[in-house]
Write a protein that holds these residues in place. Structure first.
Motif, PDB file in Angstrom:
ATOM      1  N   ASP A 236       0.796  -1.223   0.000  1.00 27.93           N
ATOM      2  CA  ASP A 236       0.000   0.000   0.000  1.00 27.93           C
ATOM      3  C   ASP A 236       0.829   1.274   0.000  1.00 27.93           C
ATOM      4  O   ASP A 236       0.271   2.370   0.116  1.00 27.93           O
ATOM      5  CB  ASP A 236      -0.958   0.001   1.198  1.00 27.93           C
ATOM      6  N   ASP A 237       2.136   1.152  -0.132  1.00 30.58           N
ATOM      7  CA  ASP A 237       3.032   2.313  -0.106  1.00 30.58           C
ATOM      8  C   ASP A 237       4.132   2.129  -1.144  1.00 30.58           C
ATOM      9  O   ASP A 237       5.164   1.531  -0.875  1.00 30.58           O
ATOM     10  CB  ASP A 237       3.641   2.484   1.291  1.00 30.58           C
ATOM     11  N   VAL A 238       3.863   2.643  -2.350  1.00 27.12           N
ATOM     12  CA  VAL A 238       4.818   2.544  -3.450  1.00 27.12           C
ATOM     13  C   VAL A 238       5.141   3.944  -3.942  1.00 27.12           C
ATOM     14  O   VAL A 238       4.255   4.784  -4.083  1.00 27.12           O
ATOM     15  CB  VAL A 238       4.253   1.690  -4.603  1.00 27.12           C
ATOM     16  N   GLU A 239       6.421   4.184  -4.177  1.00 32.65           N
ATOM     17  CA  GLU A 239       6.871   5.433  -4.794  1.00 32.65           C
ATOM     18  C   GLU A 239       7.149   5.107  -6.267  1.00 32.65           C
ATOM     19  O   GLU A 239       8.170   4.517  -6.588  1.00 32.65           O
ATOM     20  CB  GLU A 239       8.105   5.957  -4.080  1.00 32.65           C
ATOM     21  N   PRO A 240       6.194   5.451  -7.160  1.00 32.47           N
ATOM     22  CA  PRO A 240       6.282   5.004  -8.548  1.00 32.47           C
ATOM     23  C   PRO A 240       7.426   5.584  -9.368  1.00 32.47           C
ATOM     24  O   PRO A 240       7.895   4.943 -10.294  1.00 32.47           O
ATOM     25  CB  PRO A 240       4.947   5.429  -9.165  1.00 32.47           C
ATOM     26  N   LEU A 241       7.848   6.796  -9.062  1.00 36.02           N
ATOM     27  CA  LEU A 241       8.877   7.436  -9.874  1.00 36.02           C
ATOM     28  C   LEU A 241      10.047   7.875  -9.001  1.00 36.02           C
ATOM     29  O   LEU A 241      10.015   8.926  -8.370  1.00 36.02           O
ATOM     30  CB  LEU A 241       8.291   8.642 -10.615  1.00 36.02           C
ATOM     31  N   ILE A 242      11.073   7.049  -8.980  1.00 34.70           N
ATOM     32  CA  ILE A 242      12.308   7.381  -8.268  1.00 34.70           C
ATOM     33  C   ILE A 242      13.308   7.872  -9.307  1.00 34.70           C
ATOM     34  O   ILE A 242      13.523   7.228 -10.334  1.00 34.70           O
ATOM     35  CB  ILE A 242      12.871   6.161  -7.512  1.00 34.70           C
ATOM     36  N   CYS A 243      13.884   9.027  -9.049  1.00 38.14           N
ATOM     37  CA  CYS A 243      14.837   9.640  -9.973  1.00 38.14           C
ATOM     38  C   CYS A 243      16.197   9.778  -9.296  1.00 38.14           C
ATOM     39  O   CYS A 243      16.311   9.701  -8.081  1.00 38.14           O
ATOM     40  CB  CYS A 243      14.338  11.008 -10.415  1.00 38.14           C
ATOM     41  N   ARG A 244      17.214   9.994 -10.117  1.00 42.02           N
ATOM     42  CA  ARG A 244      18.572  10.230  -9.613  1.00 42.02           C
ATOM     43  C   ARG A 244      18.964  11.644  -9.987  1.00 42.02           C
ATOM     44  O   ARG A 244      18.903  12.030 -11.155  1.00 42.02           O
ATOM     45  CB  ARG A 244      19.556   9.230 -10.199  1.00 42.02           C
ATOM     46  N   SER A 245      19.345  12.431  -8.975  1.00 41.28           N
ATOM     47  CA  SER A 245      19.773  13.808  -9.240  1.00 41.28           C
ATOM     48  C   SER A 245      21.126  13.803  -9.951  1.00 41.28           C
ATOM     49  O   SER A 245      21.810  12.776 -10.011  1.00 41.28           O
ATOM     50  CB  SER A 245      19.881  14.589  -7.928  1.00 41.28           C
ATOM     51  N   GLN A 246      21.514  14.930 -10.463  1.00 37.40           N
ATOM     52  CA  GLN A 246      22.824  15.033 -11.116  1.00 37.40           C
ATOM     53  C   GLN A 246      23.957  14.747 -10.136  1.00 37.40           C
ATOM     54  O   GLN A 246      25.037  14.357 -10.541  1.00 37.40           O
ATOM     55  CB  GLN A 246      22.983  16.406 -11.750  1.00 37.40           C
ATOM     56  N   GLN A 247      23.684  14.910  -8.824  1.00 40.78           N
ATOM     57  CA  GLN A 247      24.681  14.614  -7.795  1.00 40.78           C
ATOM     58  C   GLN A 247      24.652  13.138  -7.374  1.00 40.78           C
ATOM     59  O   GLN A 247      25.436  12.717  -6.542  1.00 40.78           O
ATOM     60  CB  GLN A 247      24.453  15.496  -6.557  1.00 40.78           C
ATOM     61  N   GLY A 248      23.710  12.357  -7.946  1.00 39.38           N
ATOM     62  CA  GLY A 248      23.641  10.930  -7.650  1.00 39.38           C
ATOM     63  C   GLY A 248      22.665  10.541  -6.555  1.00 39.38           C
ATOM     64  O   GLY A 248      22.522   9.358  -6.250  1.00 39.38           O
ATOM     65  N   ARG A 249      21.972  11.506  -5.962  1.00 35.92           N
ATOM     66  CA  ARG A 249      21.013  11.223  -4.887  1.00 35.92           C
ATOM     67  C   ARG A 249      19.703  10.719  -5.477  1.00 35.92           C
ATOM     68  O   ARG A 249      19.198  11.247  -6.451  1.00 35.92           O
ATOM     69  CB  ARG A 249      20.771  12.496  -4.085  1.00 35.92           C
ATOM     70  N   LEU A 250      19.124   9.658  -4.856  1.00 35.98           N
ATOM     71  CA  LEU A 250      17.821   9.153  -5.271  1.00 35.98           C
ATOM     72  C   LEU A 250      16.719   9.903  -4.542  1.00 35.98           C
ATOM     73  O   LEU A 250      16.837  10.188  -3.359  1.00 35.98           O
ATOM     74  CB  LEU A 250      17.699   7.660  -4.971  1.00 35.98           C
ATOM     75  N   TYR A 251      15.629  10.235  -5.277  1.00 35.31           N
ATOM     76  CA  TYR A 251      14.518  10.950  -4.656  1.00 35.31           C
ATOM     77  C   TYR A 251      13.222  10.589  -5.391  1.00 35.31           C
ATOM     78  O   TYR A 251      13.243  10.296  -6.593  1.00 35.31           O
ATOM     79  CB  TYR A 251      14.744  12.469  -4.717  1.00 35.31           C
ATOM     80  N   PRO A 252      12.077  10.604  -4.683  1.00 35.19           N
ATOM     81  CA  PRO A 252      10.800  10.361  -5.353  1.00 35.19           C
ATOM     82  C   PRO A 252      10.332  11.623  -6.068  1.00 35.19           C
ATOM     83  O   PRO A 252      10.378  12.708  -5.500  1.00 35.19           O
ATOM     84  CB  PRO A 252       9.857   9.985  -4.217  1.00 35.19           C
ATOM     85  N   ASP A 253       9.884  11.476  -7.303  1.00 32.92           N
ATOM     86  CA  ASP A 253       9.350  12.616  -8.050  1.00 32.92           C
ATOM     87  C   ASP A 253       7.868  12.729  -7.719  1.00 32.92           C
ATOM     88  O   ASP A 253       7.009  12.157  -8.401  1.00 32.92           O
ATOM     89  CB  ASP A 253       9.564  12.418  -9.549  1.00 32.92           C
ATOM     90  N   THR A 254       7.562  13.458  -6.660  1.00 30.04           N
ATOM     91  CA  THR A 254       6.181  13.592  -6.191  1.00 30.04           C
ATOM     92  C   THR A 254       5.377  14.590  -7.027  1.00 30.04           C
ATOM     93  O   THR A 254       4.161  14.621  -6.925  1.00 30.04           O
ATOM     94  CB  THR A 254       6.142  14.009  -4.708  1.00 30.04           C
ATOM     95  N   GLU A 255       6.047  15.365  -7.849  1.00 34.18           N
ATOM     96  CA  GLU A 255       5.330  16.275  -8.746  1.00 34.18           C
ATOM     97  C   GLU A 255       4.739  15.493  -9.921  1.00 34.18           C
ATOM     98  O   GLU A 255       3.594  15.697 -10.305  1.00 34.18           O
ATOM     99  CB  GLU A 255       6.267  17.370  -9.247  1.00 34.18           C
ATOM    100  N   ALA A 256       5.523  14.567 -10.478  1.00 34.81           N
ATOM    101  CA  ALA A 256       5.049  13.772 -11.614  1.00 34.81           C
ATOM    102  C   ALA A 256       4.115  12.647 -11.181  1.00 34.81           C
ATOM    103  O   ALA A 256       3.286  12.201 -11.967  1.00 34.81           O
ATOM    104  CB  ALA A 256       6.243  13.194 -12.365  1.00 34.81           C
ATOM    105  N   SER A 257       4.260  12.164  -9.943  1.00 29.42           N
ATOM    106  CA  SER A 257       3.375  11.104  -9.441  1.00 29.42           C
ATOM    107  C   SER A 257       2.913  11.442  -8.022  1.00 29.42           C
ATOM    108  O   SER A 257       3.336  10.831  -7.048  1.00 29.42           O
ATOM    109  CB  SER A 257       4.072   9.749  -9.475  1.00 29.42           C
ATOM    110  N   PRO A 258       2.026  12.427  -7.898  1.00 30.18           N
ATOM    111  CA  PRO A 258       1.577  12.839  -6.563  1.00 30.18           C
ATOM    112  C   PRO A 258       0.805  11.720  -5.859  1.00 30.18           C
ATOM    113  O   PRO A 258       0.019  11.018  -6.477  1.00 30.18           O
ATOM    114  CB  PRO A 258       0.669  14.037  -6.850  1.00 30.18           C
TER     115      PRO A 258
END
Length: 95
Positions: A13-35
């Protein structure tokens, strides 16, 4: 989605559909594209019952099929009207 990395499955019941990698290499959820994230459910796709990811904030469903213990094949359906109903195929590898 130039920096798209994958998805994060915290629980069914808790999935982060869009995980991105910043130019610095940090992983983060794109909550704007998949609110709102998403949740997993069993749904039929082309006469097979599969695990499906239902996005909370978008009319999108991802369907998954295991290729091997560390690899999932996926198909994203739905999306924006500008997609003209096209599906997006992808592969996820466990990291």
């Amino acid at each position: 989605m130039r920096f798209w990395y994958g998805k994060r499955f915290n629980s069914p019941d808790d999935v982060e559909p869009l995980i991105c990698r910043s130019q610095q290499g940090r992983l983060y959820p794109d909550t704007e594209a998949s609110p709102g994230g998403g949740r997993l459910r069993m749904l039929p796709f082309r006469n097979y019952v599969t695990t499906a990811l239902l996005y909370h904030g978008r009319p999108v469903i991802d369907y998954f099929k295991a290729a091997d213990p560390a690899t999932l094949m996926g198909i994203m359906t739905g999306g924006e009207p500008s997609d003209h109903g096209r599906a997006f195929y992808f592969i996820l590898r466990r990291s």
